[in-house]
Design a protein around this motif. Structure first.
Motif, PDB file in Angstrom:
ATOM      1  N   GLY A  18      -7.029 -16.477   2.978  1.00  0.00           N
ATOM      2  CA  GLY A  18      -5.619 -16.090   2.863  1.00  0.00           C
ATOM      3  C   GLY A  18      -4.926 -16.792   1.707  1.00  0.00           C
ATOM      4  O   GLY A  18      -4.244 -16.164   0.904  1.00  0.00           O
ATOM      5  N   VAL A  19      -5.153 -18.111   1.593  1.00  0.00           N
ATOM      6  CA  VAL A  19      -4.522 -18.876   0.509  1.00  0.00           C
ATOM      7  C   VAL A  19      -5.050 -18.395  -0.849  1.00  0.00           C
ATOM      8  O   VAL A  19      -4.291 -18.193  -1.801  1.00  0.00           O
ATOM      9  CB  VAL A  19      -4.789 -20.391   0.709  1.00  0.00           C
ATOM     10  CG1 VAL A  19      -4.387 -21.184  -0.525  1.00  0.00           C
ATOM     11  CG2 VAL A  19      -4.040 -20.892   1.938  1.00  0.00           C
ATOM     12  N   ARG A  24      -4.131 -15.227  -5.876  1.00  0.00           N
ATOM     13  CA  ARG A  24      -4.610 -14.205  -6.826  1.00  0.00           C
ATOM     14  C   ARG A  24      -3.627 -13.073  -7.006  1.00  0.00           C
ATOM     15  O   ARG A  24      -3.698 -12.321  -7.970  1.00  0.00           O
ATOM     16  CB  ARG A  24      -5.933 -13.620  -6.298  1.00  0.00           C
ATOM     17  CG  ARG A  24      -7.134 -14.251  -6.913  1.00  0.00           C
ATOM     18  CD  ARG A  24      -8.406 -13.510  -6.624  1.00  0.00           C
ATOM     19  NE  ARG A  24      -8.294 -12.335  -5.774  1.00  0.00           N
ATOM     20  CZ  ARG A  24      -9.280 -11.464  -5.601  1.00  0.00           C
ATOM     21  NH1 ARG A  24     -10.403 -11.619  -6.219  1.00  0.00           N
ATOM     22  NH2 ARG A  24      -9.143 -10.428  -4.788  1.00  0.00           N
ATOM     23  N   GLU A  25      -2.724 -12.900  -6.006  1.00  0.00           N
ATOM     24  CA  GLU A  25      -1.822 -11.746  -5.994  1.00  0.00           C
ATOM     25  C   GLU A  25      -0.941 -11.713  -7.246  1.00  0.00           C
ATOM     26  O   GLU A  25      -0.252 -12.678  -7.553  1.00  0.00           O
ATOM     27  CB  GLU A  25      -0.943 -11.822  -4.736  1.00  0.00           C
ATOM     28  CG  GLU A  25      -0.103 -10.606  -4.461  1.00  0.00           C
ATOM     29  CD  GLU A  25      -0.920  -9.408  -3.998  1.00  0.00           C
ATOM     30  OE1 GLU A  25      -2.111  -9.583  -3.673  1.00  0.00           O
ATOM     31  OE2 GLU A  25      -0.368  -8.310  -3.986  1.00  0.00           O
ATOM     32  N   GLY A  26      -0.991 -10.608  -7.975  1.00  0.00           N
ATOM     33  CA  GLY A  26      -0.127 -10.441  -9.137  1.00  0.00           C
ATOM     34  C   GLY A  26      -0.588 -11.217 -10.355  1.00  0.00           C
ATOM     35  O   GLY A  26       0.132 -11.299 -11.348  1.00  0.00           O
ATOM     36  N   VAL A 116      -3.570  -6.449 -14.028  1.00  0.00           N
ATOM     37  CA  VAL A 116      -2.950  -7.215 -12.946  1.00  0.00           C
ATOM     38  C   VAL A 116      -3.591  -6.802 -11.628  1.00  0.00           C
ATOM     39  O   VAL A 116      -3.664  -5.616 -11.314  1.00  0.00           O
ATOM     40  CB  VAL A 116      -1.434  -6.912 -12.836  1.00  0.00           C
ATOM     41  CG1 VAL A 116      -0.780  -7.891 -11.868  1.00  0.00           C
ATOM     42  CG2 VAL A 116      -0.761  -6.949 -14.176  1.00  0.00           C
ATOM     43  N   GLY A 117      -4.060  -7.790 -10.851  1.00  0.00           N
ATOM     44  CA  GLY A 117      -4.615  -7.510  -9.528  1.00  0.00           C
ATOM     45  C   GLY A 117      -3.541  -7.692  -8.472  1.00  0.00           C
ATOM     46  O   GLY A 117      -2.806  -8.673  -8.515  1.00  0.00           O
TER      47      GLY A 117
END
Lengths: 134, 145
Positions: A18-19, A24-26, A116-117
């Motif tokens: 989760g962390v 990694r988001e964005g 962008v992921g």
């Protein structure tokens, strides 16, 4: 007793993943440009095009779409296009895309500026795109 | 297959917390009948309708009225995909426990718990992370519905 250890292990693994995913988001990365598959090439517009890859099974793709289309509307030389790759796994594979949403910023000649992921962060993305916008 | 209407995204998060608790009880007790019931629940949600999820009803009647209303809606397809993934792990887990392969039951249940907890605590979209991978490495498992 095994069950207790399994539960603790599962909690630890979920926390770690989760962390990692949140971090990694964005995130913006730069990849080597590849030969663009035809469905992607067809979407290219003058200036920079944000090609957002989505699937039917992707809930945050809608959030990404709202952010990116709004950003494109307000920015000269920037276009947003969404491509549903649910039935085009070869396109995703050719681009090295493993998760959705993934957004590729491409110039009109097909050069990849950045990608962008996850759901993009508006301001960070705009700052990274600025040097490429005319 | 019937198509579900978009839902309040907090409902599935609530449901994922409840699933996490159920799976934790299974791990602690090895009670395979409870896991079998969870497997049936996953199957009903994935293959019939999300409306069959009892946690969804609990959310609507007991939790939602206490929360500020939201206009945000989430499409049903990603949720049903996640329920399908849960179904596969829960089924393997049930078969493991019921046939005496406790190690298999424990591992499969742990994996299902990781997925449910990631959904509950972090809002992970399982379909976003694994759909393209499944299409690439196990195409038969991930035909679009």
């Amino acid at each position: 007793m095994t069950g207790v250890w399994a539960l603790l292990g599962a909690l630890a693994v979920a926390g770690a993943i989760g962390v990692l995913l949140k971090a990694r988001e964005g995130r913006i990365s730069r990849n080597e440009s590849v030969d663009l598959p035809a469905p992607v090439r067809d979407l290219l517009a003058p200036g920079v095009t944000l090609v957002q890859l989505s699937t039917t099974f992707c809930a945050p793709c809608r959030h990404a779409k709202v952010i990116l289309s709004d950003l494109a509307d307000r920015t000269d030389g920037l276009t947003h296009a969404e491509l549903d790759v649910t039935n085009l796994p070869d396109v995703a594979a050719a681009l090295g895309v493993m998760r959705t949403p993934t957004t590729l910023a491409l110039t009109d000649d097909g050069t990849e500026v950045l990608r962008v992921g996850g759901v993009p962060k508006r301001d960070t993305l705009l700052a990274a795109l600025q040097p490429h916008l005319r | 297959m019937p198509k579900d209407a978009p839902v309040d995204p907090r409902g599935p998060r609530f449901s994922a917390w409840m699933t996490t608790v159920v799976l934790a009880i299974v791990l602690l007790t090895g009670w395979w009948r409870l896991l079998a019931a969870q497997t049936v629940l996953f199957a009903m949600c994935a293959f019939i309708s999300l409306k069959l999820n009892p946690w969804g009803h609990v959310y609507r009647f007991a939790v939602q009225p206490r929360l500020t209303p939201t206009t945000e809606r989430e499409e049903a397809a990603p949720l049903r995909f996640a329920q399908g993934v849960g179904f596969v792990f829960a089924l393997i887990g049930t078969l493991g426990y019921a046939t005496g392969l406790t190690a298999l039951g424990t591992v499969a249940t742990s994996l299902a718990l990781v997925a449910a907890l990631l959904n509950a605590a972090f809002g992970l979209c399982l379909g976003c992370e694994v759909y393209l991978l499944l299409r690439r490495y196990a195409p038969a498992l991930a035909r679009p519905q």
